[in-house]
Design a protein around this motif. Structure first.
Motif, PDB file in Angstrom:
ATOM      1  N   ARG A   1      19.834  43.052  31.826  1.00  0.00           N
ATOM      2  CA  ARG A   1      19.234  42.631  30.572  1.00  0.00           C
ATOM      3  C   ARG A   1      18.837  41.169  30.535  1.00  0.00           C
ATOM      4  NH1 ARG A   1      23.108  44.210  25.974  1.00  0.00           N
ATOM      5  NH2 ARG A   1      21.739  42.725  25.028  1.00  0.00           N
ATOM      6  N   SER A   2      19.336  40.337  31.414  1.00  0.00           N
ATOM      7  CA  SER A   2      19.005  38.918  31.355  1.00  0.00           C
ATOM      8  C   SER A   2      19.202  38.271  32.713  1.00  0.00           C
ATOM      9  CB  SER A   2      19.881  38.201  30.324  1.00  0.00           C
ATOM     10  OG  SER A   2      21.223  38.174  30.769  1.00  0.00           O
ATOM     11  N   ARG A   3      18.680  37.086  32.856  1.00  0.00           N
ATOM     12  CA  ARG A   3      18.886  36.325  34.089  1.00  0.00           C
ATOM     13  C   ARG A   3      20.360  35.961  34.243  1.00  0.00           C
ATOM     14  NH1 ARG A   3      14.186  34.440  31.833  1.00  0.00           N
ATOM     15  NH2 ARG A   3      12.326  34.855  33.049  1.00  0.00           N
ATOM     16  N   GLU A   4      21.028  35.761  33.109  1.00  0.00           N
ATOM     17  CA  GLU A   4      22.457  35.458  33.155  1.00  0.00           C
ATOM     18  C   GLU A   4      23.240  36.636  33.735  1.00  0.00           C
ATOM     19  OE1 GLU A   4      20.495  34.826  30.551  1.00  0.00           O
ATOM     20  OE2 GLU A   4      20.573  32.637  30.470  1.00  0.00           O
ATOM     21  N   GLU A   5      22.870  37.872  33.320  1.00  0.00           N
ATOM     22  CA  GLU A   5      23.518  39.057  33.884  1.00  0.00           C
ATOM     23  C   GLU A   5      23.242  39.153  35.378  1.00  0.00           C
ATOM     24  OE1 GLU A   5      22.881  42.821  32.007  1.00  0.00           O
ATOM     25  OE2 GLU A   5      23.591  42.113  30.066  1.00  0.00           O
ATOM     26  N   LEU A   6      22.008  38.815  35.783  1.00  0.00           N
ATOM     27  CA  LEU A   6      21.663  38.824  37.202  1.00  0.00           C
ATOM     28  C   LEU A   6      22.529  37.835  37.969  1.00  0.00           C
ATOM     29  CD1 LEU A   6      19.959  39.566  39.662  1.00  0.00           C
ATOM     30  CD2 LEU A   6      18.301  37.843  38.900  1.00  0.00           C
TER      31      LEU A   6
ATOM     32  N   HIS B   1      26.017  39.243  38.253  1.00  0.00           N
ATOM     33  CA  HIS B   1      26.019  40.339  39.225  1.00  0.00           C
ATOM     34  C   HIS B   1      26.010  39.785  40.653  1.00  0.00           C
ATOM     35  CE1 HIS B   1      24.623  43.669  41.699  1.00  0.00           C
ATOM     36  NE2 HIS B   1      23.539  42.956  42.001  1.00  0.00           N
ATOM     37  N   CYS B   2      25.126  38.822  40.918  1.00  0.00           N
ATOM     38  CA  CYS B   2      25.025  38.251  42.263  1.00  0.00           C
ATOM     39  C   CYS B   2      26.313  37.531  42.663  1.00  0.00           C
ATOM     40  CB  CYS B   2      23.826  37.312  42.352  1.00  0.00           C
ATOM     41  SG  CYS B   2      22.247  38.179  42.337  1.00  0.00           S
ATOM     42  N   ARG B   3      26.900  36.816  41.708  1.00  0.00           N
ATOM     43  CA  ARG B   3      28.150  36.108  41.989  1.00  0.00           C
ATOM     44  C   ARG B   3      29.266  37.084  42.341  1.00  0.00           C
ATOM     45  NH1 ARG B   3      32.666  34.617  39.766  1.00  0.00           N
ATOM     46  NH2 ARG B   3      32.302  35.509  37.724  1.00  0.00           N
ATOM     47  N   MET B   4      29.326  38.200  41.608  1.00  0.00           N
ATOM     48  CA  MET B   4      30.404  39.166  41.813  1.00  0.00           C
ATOM     49  C   MET B   4      30.164  40.066  43.022  1.00  0.00           C
ATOM     50  SD  MET B   4      32.586  38.501  39.469  1.00  0.00           S
ATOM     51  CE  MET B   4      33.640  39.912  39.378  1.00  0.00           C
ATOM     52  N   ASP B   5      28.923  40.520  43.207  1.00  0.00           N
ATOM     53  CA  ASP B   5      28.654  41.541  44.217  1.00  0.00           C
ATOM     54  C   ASP B   5      28.040  41.020  45.513  1.00  0.00           C
ATOM     55  OD1 ASP B   5      29.622  43.313  42.381  1.00  0.00           O
ATOM     56  OD2 ASP B   5      27.659  43.994  41.708  1.00  0.00           O
ATOM     57  N   HIS B   6      27.494  39.818  45.476  1.00  0.00           N
ATOM     58  CA  HIS B   6      26.796  39.312  46.651  1.00  0.00           C
ATOM     59  C   HIS B   6      27.255  37.901  47.026  1.00  0.00           C
ATOM     60  CE1 HIS B   6      24.149  42.731  46.257  1.00  0.00           C
ATOM     61  NE2 HIS B   6      23.752  42.333  45.061  1.00  0.00           N
ATOM     62  N   SER B   7      28.502  37.583  46.783  1.00  0.00           N
ATOM     63  CA  SER B   7      28.965  36.214  47.045  1.00  0.00           C
ATOM     64  C   SER B   7      28.807  35.833  48.512  1.00  0.00           C
ATOM     65  CB  SER B   7      30.410  36.029  46.596  1.00  0.00           C
ATOM     66  OG  SER B   7      31.243  36.945  47.265  1.00  0.00           O
ATOM     67  N   GLU B   8      28.827  36.814  49.402  1.00  0.00           N
ATOM     68  CA  GLU B   8      28.654  36.498  50.814  1.00  0.00           C
ATOM     69  C   GLU B   8      27.218  36.069  51.125  1.00  0.00           C
ATOM     70  OE1 GLU B   8      27.218  40.622  50.386  1.00  0.00           O
ATOM     71  OE2 GLU B   8      28.965  39.573  49.628  1.00  0.00           O
TER      72      GLU B   8
ATOM     73  N   ARG C   1      15.643  42.475  38.087  1.00  0.00           N
ATOM     74  CA  ARG C   1      16.171  43.259  39.205  1.00  0.00           C
ATOM     75  C   ARG C   1      16.870  42.331  40.188  1.00  0.00           C
ATOM     76  NH1 ARG C   1      11.085  46.596  39.097  1.00  0.00           N
ATOM     77  NH2 ARG C   1      11.774  48.485  38.051  1.00  0.00           N
ATOM     78  N   CYS C   2      17.809  42.862  40.884  1.00  0.00           N
ATOM     79  CA  CYS C   2      18.505  42.094  41.898  1.00  0.00           C
ATOM     80  C   CYS C   2      17.584  41.903  43.110  1.00  0.00           C
ATOM     81  CB  CYS C   2      19.775  42.816  42.319  1.00  0.00           C
ATOM     82  SG  CYS C   2      20.685  41.902  43.582  1.00  0.00           S
ATOM     83  N   PRO C   3      17.420  40.662  43.579  1.00  0.00           N
ATOM     84  CA  PRO C   3      16.526  40.411  44.708  1.00  0.00           C
ATOM     85  C   PRO C   3      17.149  40.697  46.080  1.00  0.00           C
ATOM     86  CG  PRO C   3      17.435  38.353  43.939  1.00  0.00           C
ATOM     87  CD  PRO C   3      17.936  39.425  43.002  1.00  0.00           C
ATOM     88  N   VAL C   4      18.439  41.001  46.104  1.00  0.00           N
ATOM     89  CA  VAL C   4      19.106  41.263  47.379  1.00  0.00           C
ATOM     90  C   VAL C   4      18.642  42.617  47.916  1.00  0.00           C
ATOM     91  CG1 VAL C   4      21.329  41.592  48.537  1.00  0.00           C
ATOM     92  CG2 VAL C   4      21.087  39.844  46.763  1.00  0.00           C
ATOM     93  N   GLU C   5      18.172  42.611  49.156  1.00  0.00           N
ATOM     94  CA  GLU C   5      17.642  43.829  49.770  1.00  0.00           C
ATOM     95  C   GLU C   5      18.696  44.930  49.786  1.00  0.00           C
ATOM     96  OE1 GLU C   5      15.786  44.982  54.056  1.00  0.00           O
ATOM     97  OE2 GLU C   5      15.332  42.991  53.253  1.00  0.00           O
ATOM     98  N   ASP C   6      18.277  46.146  49.479  1.00  0.00           N
ATOM     99  CA  ASP C   6      19.119  47.347  49.484  1.00  0.00           C
ATOM    100  C   ASP C   6      20.155  47.373  48.361  1.00  0.00           C
ATOM    101  OD1 ASP C   6      17.787  48.374  51.742  1.00  0.00           O
ATOM    102  OD2 ASP C   6      19.152  47.298  53.092  1.00  0.00           O
TER     103      ASP C   6
END
Length: 122
Positions: free
Chosen positions: A98-103, A106-113, A86-91
């Motif tokens: 499916r994997s830590r690599e996907e996480l 996802h974080c790089r693309m959606d939570h770069s800030e 699961r994504c650890p970013v709140e909200d």
């Protein structure tokens, strides 16, 4: 001939040093040699094991051992396999990755800030 027995490696080290005059370097050398011998013996024994991992070709004595290995090391290799990553970013509503690599992706693309993200292998 020495009949000393112990189940603790520290006791064996102390015995080898005090009773037989071994240095710390000599004891390290013995350990290294023993690890190499065990590795060679394990490799020889594993060639006759009946169960083979389809992902990495490691061999196992039982189907249960193979199942545990696949579950632990190749979970993300199974098509359609969902994991509890699961994504650890709140909200963040994203889960079921499916994997830590996907996480990490996802974080790089959606939570770069939120900061830098990278996969660190253990």
């Amino acid at each position: 001939d020495c009949n000393y027995e112990t189940t603790r490696i520290g006791n064996l080290d102390r015995h080898l040093q005090t009773e037989h005059g071994f240095t710390a370097e000599a004891i390290d050398g013995l350990r290294k040699k023993r690890r190499e011998e065990k590795g060679a013996a394990r490799l020889k024994d594993e060639t006759n094991l009946p169960e083979v991992c389809p992902a990495c070709e490691k061999r196992f004595a039982s189907k249960e051992s193979l199942r545990k290995h696949v579950s632990r090391f190749h979970k993300e290799d199974k098509p359609g396999a969902a994991t509890n990553v699961r994504c650890p970013v709140e909200d963040c509503a994203v889960d079921g990755l499916r994997s830590r690599e996907e996480l990490a992706e996802h974080c790089r693309m959606d939570h770069s800030e939120a900061g830098e993200f990278e996969v660190i292998e253990r």
